[in-house]
Design a protein around this motif. Structure first.
Motif, PDB file in Angstrom:
ATOM      1  N   PHE A  35     -15.517  11.588   1.303  1.00  0.00           N
ATOM      2  CA  PHE A  35     -14.511  10.625   0.855  1.00  0.00           C
ATOM      3  C   PHE A  35     -15.013   9.883  -0.388  1.00  0.00           C
ATOM      4  CE2 PHE A  35     -17.266   8.167   3.670  1.00  0.00           C
ATOM      5  CZ  PHE A  35     -17.454   6.992   2.967  1.00  0.00           C
ATOM      6  N   HIS A  36     -14.073   9.273  -1.082  1.00  0.00           N
ATOM      7  CA  HIS A  36     -14.382   8.435  -2.249  1.00  0.00           C
ATOM      8  C   HIS A  36     -13.603   7.140  -2.102  1.00  0.00           C
ATOM      9  CE1 HIS A  36     -13.796   7.605  -6.828  1.00  0.00           C
ATOM     10  NE2 HIS A  36     -14.822   6.914  -6.335  1.00  0.00           N
ATOM     11  N   VAL A  37     -14.318   6.019  -2.145  1.00  0.00           N
ATOM     12  CA  VAL A  37     -13.668   4.723  -2.025  1.00  0.00           C
ATOM     13  C   VAL A  37     -14.103   3.850  -3.198  1.00  0.00           C
ATOM     14  CG1 VAL A  37     -15.473   3.796  -0.483  1.00  0.00           C
ATOM     15  CG2 VAL A  37     -13.191   2.761  -0.503  1.00  0.00           C
ATOM     16  N   MET A  52      -8.020  -1.517  -3.329  1.00  0.00           N
ATOM     17  CA  MET A  52      -8.809  -0.433  -2.745  1.00  0.00           C
ATOM     18  C   MET A  52      -8.117   0.893  -2.964  1.00  0.00           C
ATOM     19  SD  MET A  52      -9.829   0.080   1.257  1.00  0.00           S
ATOM     20  CE  MET A  52     -10.736   1.513   1.829  1.00  0.00           C
ATOM     21  N   ASP A  53      -8.897   1.916  -3.310  1.00  0.00           N
ATOM     22  CA  ASP A  53      -8.422   3.296  -3.411  1.00  0.00           C
ATOM     23  C   ASP A  53      -9.340   4.174  -2.571  1.00  0.00           C
ATOM     24  OD1 ASP A  53      -6.156   3.382  -5.469  1.00  0.00           O
ATOM     25  OD2 ASP A  53      -7.683   2.231  -6.521  1.00  0.00           O
ATOM     26  N   LEU A  54      -8.748   4.914  -1.644  1.00  0.00           N
ATOM     27  CA  LEU A  54      -9.503   5.791  -0.757  1.00  0.00           C
ATOM     28  C   LEU A  54      -8.933   7.198  -0.853  1.00  0.00           C
ATOM     29  CD1 LEU A  54     -11.520   6.318   1.611  1.00  0.00           C
ATOM     30  CD2 LEU A  54      -9.678   5.608   3.166  1.00  0.00           C
ATOM     31  N   VAL A  55      -9.821   8.188  -1.052  1.00  0.00           N
ATOM     32  CA  VAL A  55      -9.397   9.580  -1.184  1.00  0.00           C
ATOM     33  C   VAL A  55     -10.252  10.445  -0.253  1.00  0.00           C
ATOM     34  CG1 VAL A  55      -9.094  11.544  -2.745  1.00  0.00           C
ATOM     35  CG2 VAL A  55      -8.753   9.217  -3.600  1.00  0.00           C
ATOM     36  N   PRO A 114      -3.683  19.537  -0.048  1.00  0.00           N
ATOM     37  CA  PRO A 114      -3.775  18.327  -0.884  1.00  0.00           C
ATOM     38  C   PRO A 114      -4.747  17.283  -0.331  1.00  0.00           C
ATOM     39  CG  PRO A 114      -1.823  18.226   0.474  1.00  0.00           C
ATOM     40  CD  PRO A 114      -2.430  19.572   0.737  1.00  0.00           C
ATOM     41  N   GLU A 115      -5.182  16.404  -1.213  1.00  0.00           N
ATOM     42  CA  GLU A 115      -5.981  15.252  -0.818  1.00  0.00           C
ATOM     43  C   GLU A 115      -5.073  14.144  -0.280  1.00  0.00           C
ATOM     44  OE1 GLU A 115      -9.810  15.250  -3.819  1.00  0.00           O
ATOM     45  OE2 GLU A 115      -7.926  14.383  -4.543  1.00  0.00           O
ATOM     46  N   THR A 116      -5.547  13.452   0.721  1.00  0.00           N
ATOM     47  CA  THR A 116      -4.865  12.261   1.214  1.00  0.00           C
ATOM     48  C   THR A 116      -5.366  11.062   0.425  1.00  0.00           C
ATOM     49  OG1 THR A 116      -4.663  13.204   3.432  1.00  0.00           O
ATOM     50  CG2 THR A 116      -4.431  10.819   3.230  1.00  0.00           C
ATOM     51  N   LYS A 117      -4.439  10.252  -0.097  1.00  0.00           N
ATOM     52  CA  LYS A 117      -4.821   9.128  -0.952  1.00  0.00           C
ATOM     53  C   LYS A 117      -4.198   7.831  -0.434  1.00  0.00           C
ATOM     54  CE  LYS A 117      -5.195  12.008  -5.118  1.00  0.00           C
ATOM     55  NZ  LYS A 117      -4.730  12.203  -6.516  1.00  0.00           N
ATOM     56  N   LEU A 118      -5.024   6.798  -0.346  1.00  0.00           N
ATOM     57  CA  LEU A 118      -4.567   5.453  -0.003  1.00  0.00           C
ATOM     58  C   LEU A 118      -4.834   4.540  -1.188  1.00  0.00           C
ATOM     59  CD1 LEU A 118      -3.811   2.999   1.828  1.00  0.00           C
ATOM     60  CD2 LEU A 118      -6.196   2.976   2.564  1.00  0.00           C
ATOM     61  N   SER A 119      -3.813   3.829  -1.626  1.00  0.00           N
ATOM     62  CA  SER A 119      -3.939   2.838  -2.700  1.00  0.00           C
ATOM     63  C   SER A 119      -3.323   1.536  -2.198  1.00  0.00           C
ATOM     64  CB  SER A 119      -3.233   3.312  -3.964  1.00  0.00           C
ATOM     65  OG  SER A 119      -3.385   2.369  -5.001  1.00  0.00           O
ATOM     66  N   ALA A 120      -4.137   0.450  -2.176  1.00  0.00           N
ATOM     67  CA  ALA A 120      -3.670  -0.800  -1.574  1.00  0.00           C
ATOM     68  C   ALA A 120      -4.094  -2.002  -2.402  1.00  0.00           C
ATOM     69  CB  ALA A 120      -4.210  -0.933  -0.155  1.00  0.00           C
ATOM     70  N   LYS A 121      -3.253  -3.046  -2.395  1.00  0.00           N
ATOM     71  CA  LYS A 121      -3.559  -4.336  -3.006  1.00  0.00           C
ATOM     72  C   LYS A 121      -3.190  -5.432  -2.022  1.00  0.00           C
ATOM     73  CE  LYS A 121      -2.950  -2.948  -7.841  1.00  0.00           C
ATOM     74  NZ  LYS A 121      -2.226  -3.214  -9.106  1.00  0.00           N
ATOM     75  N   ALA A 131       0.833  -1.202   0.000  1.00  0.00           N
ATOM     76  CA  ALA A 131       0.000   0.000   0.000  1.00  0.00           C
ATOM     77  C   ALA A 131       0.865   1.248   0.000  1.00  0.00           C
ATOM     78  CB  ALA A 131      -0.925   0.009   1.214  1.00  0.00           C
ATOM     79  N   THR A 132       0.280   2.337  -0.501  1.00  0.00           N
ATOM     80  CA  THR A 132       0.927   3.649  -0.480  1.00  0.00           C
ATOM     81  C   THR A 132      -0.087   4.688  -0.009  1.00  0.00           C
ATOM     82  OG1 THR A 132       2.397   3.072  -2.314  1.00  0.00           O
ATOM     83  CG2 THR A 132       2.115   5.405  -1.832  1.00  0.00           C
TER      84      THR A 132
END
Length: 505
Positions: A385-387, A372-375, A354-361, A338-339
């Motif tokens: 939020f957007h998931v 999953m992508d969470l913003v 800025p937006e905080t972004k999570l990108s995970a596999k 994840a990042t």
């Protein structure tokens, strides 16, 4: 008397005079420096057993040092001062020391009472300018206590601590940190922190050099077994067991801004974390509201500016006990990569925050691929939020470790894919799912959890939509209300479940 003998006598006489003057000067300087050190120590709440001064080599040492002021307490076997600058001291009234070494100290700090109330007023009387080119702590122990209990206390074993370019004057003494420094490095061979009443934290090794921080063998571990932990809880609470092989914090910076701690790093890398979470759902639900991540960061007492957080090859196991007479439901996420970008709550009033972004596999239940992508934006008071994400190839047999304990049912067949996309805030979420499955069947079990309830199983499978083979079932305009006493992950699960139920039935 011949000429040669006269010259020799004159030379030896001059040497004798110089040597005598040197002894007198050495004794004078030694007494002067010793008396000055004694005066400074005595006026600084410091006790000691002996002071040694070597004027020729410009060194001094103080044995069995003890210092106590308020609740700041230091004891040390010895403190050594090297390369003392006499000319600065006697001609310019400045104290310049090449190196100070504090050997085997024990440093105890209780922050709530460590500084006197009239600190600023007292510091205005401080007239000296002190420069220490290098300060070293060797083989020490630091204890930072918030109370008399172990909980909230921090213990650090200091192998080496180096501070370079230290300056102390009346201005620096007004700050939270009473001195300035150019650079520092630290090596610790053990750290222990009483995290809460049920958990402790330890770090095997800590190293800081050139502003880079490397930690290894990090652990958060429970103090009690699962049964004893449950007996202690009045409401539901997570029992955690976390192990992290290594954490690397690049170009780590910290500062106090208006007495608020600020932490910053362009990149944090977390390797091989194993996180086990246990929760007993038979205990009453907590009634406190759980904030979403945006609000949690926005109202945090510490300011963060982490540009990138990278998590590699990690694992999460969530165990949930739902029935007294059933095994726990177990959710497994493996091979997590994840990042997180822009993990920050600094400068929230600026327009370009800025937006905080999570990108995970990850691998779900050791088989299915999940992403999953969470913003979200921390500065957004509405907590929007957007998931979005997907899941591929989840078999019924892999889901049974969850379905049997949770619902007393077993599943057969294959969920080929799930896509989800939701927009939400602190109150509600809306979105859509797209699900594709094949030959999906449900087996309802009897109360004993062993035998099949044929009648109920037949009725359930009559309403399961198995005409959807090789088709994508899209459910749009889904609306979900958030349960505010539960976490974001419960909220996320309610979104997925709403789309799945409409697709299956």
């Amino acid at each position: 008397m011949n000429k040669t003998l006269k010259i020799l006598l004159w030379i030896f006489g001059s040497i004798a005079v110089l040597f005598t003057l040197l002894i007198i000067l050495n004794n004078y300087l030694e007494k002067k420096i010793k008396s000055t050190i004694q005066k400074d120590l005595d006026s600084s709440y410091i006790q000691y057993s002996e002071i040694d001064v070597d004027v020729i080599n410009r060194n001094a040492s103080v044995s069995d040092l003890k210092f106590k002021r308020g609740k700041f307490n230091v004891t040390a076997k010895e403190i050594e001062l090297a390369a003392f600058n006499y000319s600065d001291y006697f001609l310019n009234n400045k104290i310049t020391i090449g190196e100070i070494v504090l050997n085997a100290p024990t440093i105890i700090l209780e922050p709530s009472d460590s500084l006197p109330k009239n600190r600023k007023k007292a510091d205005q009387k401080f007239k000296e300018n002190i420069t220490i080119k290098k300060f070293r702590v060797s083989n020490g122990i630091m204890k930072i206590k918030d109370s008399s209990s172990v909980q909230g206390s921090l213990y650090i074993g200091i192998k080496n601590l180096d501070l370079n370019g230290i300056m102390v004057n009346s201005k620096t003494l007004e700050g939270v940190l009473p001195f300035k420094y150019d650079s520092y490095s630290l090596k610790s061979d053990s750290i222990f922190y009483g995290l809460d009443a049920d958990h402790d934290l330890s770090v095997g090794k800590l190293g800081i050099a050139n502003s880079d921080v490397i930690m290894s063998d990090i652990k958060i571990f429970p103090k009690f077994s699962k049964s004893d932990f449950d007996k202690r809880q009045k409401v539901e609470k997570d029992r955690m067991n976390l192990e992290i092989k290594k954490v690397n914090i690049q170009n780590f910076g910290w500062n106090f801004e208006k007495d608020t701690l600020e932490l910053a790093s362009p990149k944090i890398k977390i390797d091989a974390a194993i996180w086990e979470i246990y929760r007993n759902k038979l205990i009453p639900d907590p009634t406190t509201i759980k904030p979403l991540y945006s609000k949690l960061l926005r109202e945090m007492g510490v300011k963060l500016k982490f540009d990138s957080v990278v998590i590699n090859n990690s694992h999460i196991t969530y165990e949930e006990r739902v029935k007294e007479d059933r095994a726990s439901a177990i959710f497994k996420f493996g091979q997590i990569n994840a990042t997180i970008s822009n993990l920050t709550n600094v400068g929230m009033d600026r327009k370009d925050f800025p937006e905080t972004k999570l990108s995970a596999k990850a691998k779900f239940m050791e088989e299915a691929n999940i992403s999953m992508d969470l913003v979200f934006k921390v500065s957004d008071l509405n907590d929007n939020f957007h998931v979005s994400g997907n899941l591929y190839n989840l078999s019924g047999s892999d889901m049974n470790g969850i379905l049997k304990p949770e619902m007393n049912i077993l599943a057969e067949g294959q969920i080929q894919s799930v896509y989800y996309n939701f927009y939400g805030n602190d109150n509600a979420a809306e979105g859509a799912t797209q699900l594709k499955y094949e030959d999906f069947k449900i087996e309802v079990l009897r109360k004993d959890g062993q035998k099949k309830n044929k009648i109920l199983s037949g009725l359930v499978n009559l309403v399961v939509n198995n005409n959807a083979k090789n088709k994508n079932l899209t459910q749009s305009d889904l609306k979900i209300q958030r349960v505010k006493t539960k976490s974001f992950w419960n909220y996320f699960w309610l979104c997925i479940r709403a789309g799945a139920l409409k697709s299956f039935i």
